[in-house]
Each structure stands twice: as C-alpha cells, then as structure tokens.
Design a protein around this motif. Sequence first.
Motif, PDB file in Angstrom:
ATOM      1  N   MET A  11      46.683  87.132 -61.915  1.00 48.21           N
ATOM      2  CA  MET A  11      47.134  85.520 -61.774  1.00 48.21           C
ATOM      3  C   MET A  11      47.678  85.181 -62.868  1.00 48.21           C
ATOM      4  O   MET A  11      48.879  84.570 -62.920  1.00 48.21           O
ATOM      5  CB  MET A  11      45.961  84.841 -61.797  1.00 48.21           C
ATOM      6  CG  MET A  11      45.038  84.751 -60.570  1.00 48.21           C
ATOM      7  SD  MET A  11      43.704  83.741 -60.534  1.00 48.21           S
ATOM      8  CE  MET A  11      44.243  82.137 -60.448  1.00 48.21           C
ATOM      9  N   GLY A  39      48.709  84.855 -58.388  1.00 49.89           N
ATOM     10  CA  GLY A  39      47.632  84.244 -57.689  1.00 49.89           C
ATOM     11  C   GLY A  39      46.427  85.120 -57.130  1.00 49.89           C
ATOM     12  O   GLY A  39      45.999  85.994 -57.973  1.00 49.89           O
ATOM     13  N   TYR A  40      45.962  85.148 -56.036  1.00 49.18           N
ATOM     14  CA  TYR A  40      44.816  85.930 -55.589  1.00 49.18           C
ATOM     15  C   TYR A  40      45.292  87.147 -55.368  1.00 49.18           C
ATOM     16  O   TYR A  40      45.891  87.634 -54.714  1.00 49.18           O
ATOM     17  CB  TYR A  40      44.317  85.136 -54.224  1.00 49.18           C
ATOM     18  CG  TYR A  40      44.038  83.663 -54.100  1.00 49.18           C
ATOM     19  CD1 TYR A  40      43.319  83.215 -55.467  1.00 49.18           C
ATOM     20  CD2 TYR A  40      43.904  83.018 -53.275  1.00 49.18           C
ATOM     21  CE1 TYR A  40      43.135  81.942 -55.765  1.00 49.18           C
ATOM     22  CE2 TYR A  40      43.352  81.524 -53.319  1.00 49.18           C
ATOM     23  CZ  TYR A  40      43.130  81.173 -54.549  1.00 49.18           C
ATOM     24  OH  TYR A  40      42.617  79.884 -54.726  1.00 49.18           O
ATOM     25  N   SER A  97      48.224  80.990 -54.421  1.00 52.32           N
ATOM     26  CA  SER A  97      49.128  80.443 -55.363  1.00 52.32           C
ATOM     27  C   SER A  97      50.529  80.201 -54.982  1.00 52.32           C
ATOM     28  O   SER A  97      51.031  81.164 -54.311  1.00 52.32           O
ATOM     29  CB  SER A  97      48.954  80.805 -56.522  1.00 52.32           C
ATOM     30  OG  SER A  97      49.616  82.034 -56.868  1.00 52.32           O
ATOM     31  N   SER A 116      52.893  81.116 -57.118  1.00 54.07           N
ATOM     32  CA  SER A 116      53.461  82.116 -57.635  1.00 54.07           C
ATOM     33  C   SER A 116      53.219  83.320 -56.754  1.00 54.07           C
ATOM     34  O   SER A 116      54.268  84.218 -56.723  1.00 54.07           O
ATOM     35  CB  SER A 116      52.654  82.421 -58.843  1.00 54.07           C
ATOM     36  OG  SER A 116      53.133  83.585 -59.559  1.00 54.07           O
ATOM     37  N   SER A 136      52.980  78.285 -62.065  1.00 51.44           N
ATOM     38  CA  SER A 136      53.080  78.328 -60.601  1.00 51.44           C
ATOM     39  C   SER A 136      51.569  78.904 -60.184  1.00 51.44           C
ATOM     40  O   SER A 136      51.196  78.788 -59.204  1.00 51.44           O
ATOM     41  CB  SER A 136      54.158  79.250 -60.279  1.00 51.44           C
ATOM     42  OG  SER A 136      54.163  80.624 -60.773  1.00 51.44           O
ATOM     43  N   SER A 137      50.916  79.860 -60.869  1.00 49.48           N
ATOM     44  CA  SER A 137      49.900  80.430 -60.360  1.00 49.48           C
ATOM     45  C   SER A 137      48.645  79.126 -60.468  1.00 49.48           C
ATOM     46  O   SER A 137      47.591  79.417 -60.005  1.00 49.48           O
ATOM     47  CB  SER A 137      49.224  81.371 -61.545  1.00 49.48           C
ATOM     48  OG  SER A 137      49.163  81.029 -62.565  1.00 49.48           O
ATOM     49  N   ASN A 138      48.782  78.161 -60.956  1.00 45.35           N
ATOM     50  CA  ASN A 138      47.872  76.964 -60.814  1.00 45.35           C
ATOM     51  C   ASN A 138      48.336  75.994 -59.924  1.00 45.35           C
ATOM     52  O   ASN A 138      47.723  74.825 -59.835  1.00 45.35           O
ATOM     53  CB  ASN A 138      47.891  76.415 -62.143  1.00 45.35           C
ATOM     54  CG  ASN A 138      47.029  77.192 -63.247  1.00 45.35           C
ATOM     55  OD1 ASN A 138      46.096  77.891 -62.798  1.00 45.35           O
ATOM     56  ND2 ASN A 138      47.035  77.001 -64.519  1.00 45.35           N
ATOM     57  N   LEU A 170      48.065  75.654 -55.992  1.00 45.07           N
ATOM     58  CA  LEU A 170      47.502  76.433 -55.035  1.00 45.07           C
ATOM     59  C   LEU A 170      47.861  75.764 -53.696  1.00 45.07           C
ATOM     60  O   LEU A 170      48.086  74.624 -53.774  1.00 45.07           O
ATOM     61  CB  LEU A 170      46.047  76.374 -54.965  1.00 45.07           C
ATOM     62  CG  LEU A 170      45.462  77.149 -56.483  1.00 45.07           C
ATOM     63  CD1 LEU A 170      43.827  77.174 -56.487  1.00 45.07           C
ATOM     64  CD2 LEU A 170      45.971  78.594 -56.723  1.00 45.07           C
ATOM     65  N   SER A 191      45.238  72.955 -59.914  1.00 45.66           N
ATOM     66  CA  SER A 191      44.113  73.471 -60.251  1.00 45.66           C
ATOM     67  C   SER A 191      44.063  73.500 -61.650  1.00 45.66           C
ATOM     68  O   SER A 191      44.988  73.598 -62.374  1.00 45.66           O
ATOM     69  CB  SER A 191      43.808  74.716 -59.653  1.00 45.66           C
ATOM     70  OG  SER A 191      44.511  75.900 -60.073  1.00 45.66           O
TER      71      SER A 191
END
Length: 658
Positions: free
Chosen positions: A313, A318-319, A447, A449, A496-498, A500, A510
């Motif tokens: 992440m 992301g996931y 996300s 990202s 960008s990874s936050n 969602l 997030s």
Amino acid sequence: MEIVKHRSMDPFFILLLILLTAPSLPLADLDSERAALLALRSSVAGRTLFWNATNQTPCNWAGVQCQDHHVVELHLPGVALSGQIPTGIFSNLTHLRTLSLRFNALTGSLPSDLASCVNLRNLYLQRNLLSGQIPLFLFNLPDLVRLNMGFNNFSGPISTSFNNFTRLKTLYLENNRLSGSIPELTRLTLDQFNVSNNVLNGSVPVKLQTFPQDSFLGNSLCGPPLSLCPGTDTNDSSPFTTDGGNTSKKKNNLSGGAIAGIVIGSVVFLLLLVFLFIFLCRKKSSKTTSAVDVAAVKHSESDVPRDKSIPDMENGNGYASSTAAAAAAVVAVNKVEANGNGNTAGGAKKLIFFGNAPRAFDLEDLLRASAEVLGKGTFGTAYKAVLESGPVVAVKRLKDVTINEKEFREKIEAVGAVDHQSLVPLRAYYFSRDEKLLVYDYMSMGSLSALLHGNKGAGRTPLNWEMRSSIALGAAQGIEFLHSQGPNVSHGNIKSSNILLTKSYEAKVSDFGLAQLVGPSSTPNRVAGYRAPEVTDPRKVSQKADVYSFGVLLLELLTGKAPTHALLNEEGVDLPRWVQSVVREEWTSEVFDLELLRYQNVEEEMVQLLQLAVDCAAQYPDKRPSMSDVVRSIEELRRSSLKDEQDQIQHDNNDIEL
C-alpha cells in the motif's frame, strides 16, 4: 525619351515591389507549413487532429506552436497516428525545434526529408512501431539535445555517427532490435542513456560505465556496471599466475593423499553440522509455552512473502493478495489478546464500537475470522477479515503509537465521531498495551492507487474522464468536511492509496486523524512526494498542507504517474515540477494519461482541472486555494463537462434525424 523615362523609374518600381511583397513572404511560408501539416494529418489520420482547415493560420491548432510566423514545435503524443509518414512533409517544416510523435502507432522508416529540420533540438519518437536501421540522415541534425527512439522496432548497429551529436544530453534506444556492439561515444556528454532490451553484445564502453545497470540489461553485454567479461582475470597480480601458462600445471600438483585428506575432512565437517542441527532441533522442541510471543508474531509478519506483482500500500497499490502466513499472524495476535496477555488492571479488553448501531460481532468473532493482508501503510498493516457471520471488515493494526491509553481513547473517539459519505467510517477500535486495532468498513474495489498503477493488462478497468472527475470530487468533499470541523483539523496523510473506492467507484477518504497517534518516524520518506514543502513534522500538518497533497493527488489522477516514482520522465523531477515544466515548454496534452486522450470533448475541463491541481500544489501555502474553493471548482467543471456531453448527444441525434 519614353524609354529613358521608363528606365529611370526602374528603381522606384523595384522598391515598391519589394515593399508590397515583403509582408506576404512569411505568410507564404506559413501557408506551405500549414499545407504540410494538413498533408501529415491526411496521411497518418489521428483521432484528435481536429484541425480547422478553414483557419488560415495553423498556429492556433492543437499541438502546434509558432514563432516569427513559423511552426517551431509540433506535439502529437498519443493521438492514434498510424501508418507511415510520407516523404515531403518535413521539408516544409524546416523551422521545427521540437517534434513529439510518441505513444502512437506509426510504422515503417523515418522520412528522409526529416534531415531538412536542421534546427531540431528535441525528437521524441518512443513507443511507436517504427522499423529499419537508424537512418544516416538523422546524423545531419547536430543540434539535437534530446533523442528518444525507445520502444520501437529499429534494427541494425548503433552507428559511430552518434558522435556527431555533440550537444546531445539524452539518448534513449531501449526496447528495439539493435545489434552489434556499443561504439565508443567519446564526443558525447550524456546525462541520460538507455539501450536495454536490444540484441547488443560486447563490452560496455568506458565512458558509459557510469550509467546504472538498468541502462544495459536485456542484452549480451558485459563489463561495468554489469558482470565482468569472460576471460577477464581479476587476479593477474596473484603469484599463482606469474609463470605464464603454467597455472594448470600447478593446479595438478596436488597428490592423491592430499585430495583424499580434503574429501575426508569435508565429510567430517558435514557430519558435525548434521549432529549440531539435530541437537538444536531437539532442544527447541523440548521447550513449551502457554502463550504466543507478540514479538515473534510481529517478526513473522515482517517475513510474509508477498506477491511481487502487486506492490504494497505504501507504494500506492492498495489491497494486496492474501497469504496464509499473514493470516496466521493476525489470528495469532488476536489470540494473544484473547488469552489475557493484553489485559490491564481494568480486566479483559474488548472491541469498543462507535454510535448506536447494533454490535454485529465482537472480539471473539474477529479472532475466528479468516484474514488476509491488504497491505502495509504509513500507520500500520491492514487486513481483510471475513467473519463467520458474514460481514467483511478491514482491520488496521497500528504501529509506533506514542501516546498513552487515555489520550489515545480521546483522539480515536473524535475520529469515530466523524461521519460523512465521502469518508471511510471507523466502526470500532481495540486498545491494549501491545496491540492497537482499528476496524473499518471494507472497500471492495481497493484504492485509487491500485486502479491507476496496478493491473495494466487486458483485464484492466480503464478510468475515463467521468470516473476520474467523480473520484476527484468525492475525495475533495471528504477532505473539505474534515477541514470544516475546525481550523486546526487536517487529514495529514493524503495520497492515492488512502482514497478507497466502493463498487460504484465512489471515492472515500481513509486514514484521517491517525497522524496524531503515532511518532514522526512512522511516516517513511516514500510519502514525501505528497508532502508539502513546509511540513517538517508529519503529526503537524496544516489544512493548506492538505491542499498541497490533494493537488499532487489530482496530478496523479490526470497524468497516471505516481509521485513516489524515482524517475517520472526524461527530466527525472517530482510530479508537480514535471507538470509545470511540460506545460511551460510543451503542449499541455503531453502531461495527460493516455487513457484520457481519447475524450477530446472534455479537453477544456481536463486543462481546467490540471490548472487547479497546479494551484493546489503551489510552493507557498498562501497561494493555495481552500478545500471549499477546490470543491466548487470541480463541481463547476463537472457541470460544464456534463452539459457538453448532453449537447454532443443532441447534436448527434439531430444528425441522425437529418
């Protein structure tokens, strides 16, 4: 007399003729350049070359820049040009200084009249289907500074004539079919160089050995910075090789007894290792313990093997995929708490929920859930937990919490009280001396990202303009709501990874409020690409610093480039600076993600959003807009985009009726 009089007037008529025709000469040249551009369009098509042929000057056409009544720059990246460029076009564009045809589908060889563009400084041809040898006439352009021919089908050798480019700073020839050896480019002073993934062989020239390995990989090359070439002896000064060709003879001087001794010694040594290993295993198995060591669990978590095709992440993807070891780690951590190791004087700990919603599960349900790692972020590791009763939640295991329990509860309860449709709600939390867990709603689409930088294959979900502008608006609304809670309330970790996404691609922010819980060492350098220049302590981020981070996020959304990349383009600068330099020096469309270039009916809105992003990422905080202003701007340009789309549909319907 008449003849004499007529001759006496000749100078006057000549001067008058010059005065009358002089202004038209530049216009005549521009007419020929205009005709050449139209010929180029008719030869190689292009879905975005909607040039108005009735316009007498091409200087107002998209991608065309003029100076002193001449076309000096032509930028046509990613506009679906196809086919072969015919000869006879560039001979009428002799004042070109920059030519960018990258990211198209051009085929064949380069036209020979490109040699007429003697003023050319920058030539970008990468990511086409051009073929043939690198033409010799190209070396008649000695003023080239940037040359990128990568990702094509060029073949043949690399000519020593590249030494003609004495001003060249960038030479990219990677991902072609070039063969032979790399010549000595002694007359060049290059800043950037890449010939990777060709069919080159031999050794790397001494002058190019300062470039990294990545510049030469995918060939049969040797020598620094790669491995040593065959036959290179690093022990020439060794006494074992001083007698010329007698090395092999000296190697054969060992007697049979010496060889037998070496073999017996090796066997004895191996047996000792085996006995030592068995002894240690028995000693370890004889030890028993009634509880799991939390430190050991944390160690096992750090050793979890990852699917390298999906970055973590923190890298913005992301996931991640699940692993059995990671699932075992989080379950083991929960069992530590359930067995009482996390208890304090207050008795057994439990999940603390927010609001008046019914408690659908408790800590026991959570520890029985199947778990998989989603990724490691700035504030800890996130897991997906599938409860036996059906619900799916995301659990974040915090790291480096630096505050006491009372302060933690006060701050986390303030986070749990925040409720907005564009924020990921915090449902519950768990606190003990060794473990701090946060329970969120699970966002199934991962996300932003991951969507931007993840799968690039056939199964990729393309992000069109409507989706990207909607995501931008949703994220902006979430951050605006946070800022409305007070002048000192900020997010502190926008990236960008936050951001969602729900199943309908609605954006939810997030990780808000967590920067106040951890120490400054928890924020790695990798998020520096989003951090405002004035921020020195990640726990103390102002609202204007949030605006800067959001501006970088917008640039990432528009360009498709992650600000955490070491090299974003040929200049190798950070994302805001790169965008500003391209907009200043080249046509604005150079910065947009290729997936956006097909939506030409919203070009104006794209440019407006790009300008807003640049304003948000201004160097000085007082130059940045507020998040309220940002939200209003995005709403206005989305309304404008929707109106244009409706007008286009109506226009198409009218055409059909006619």
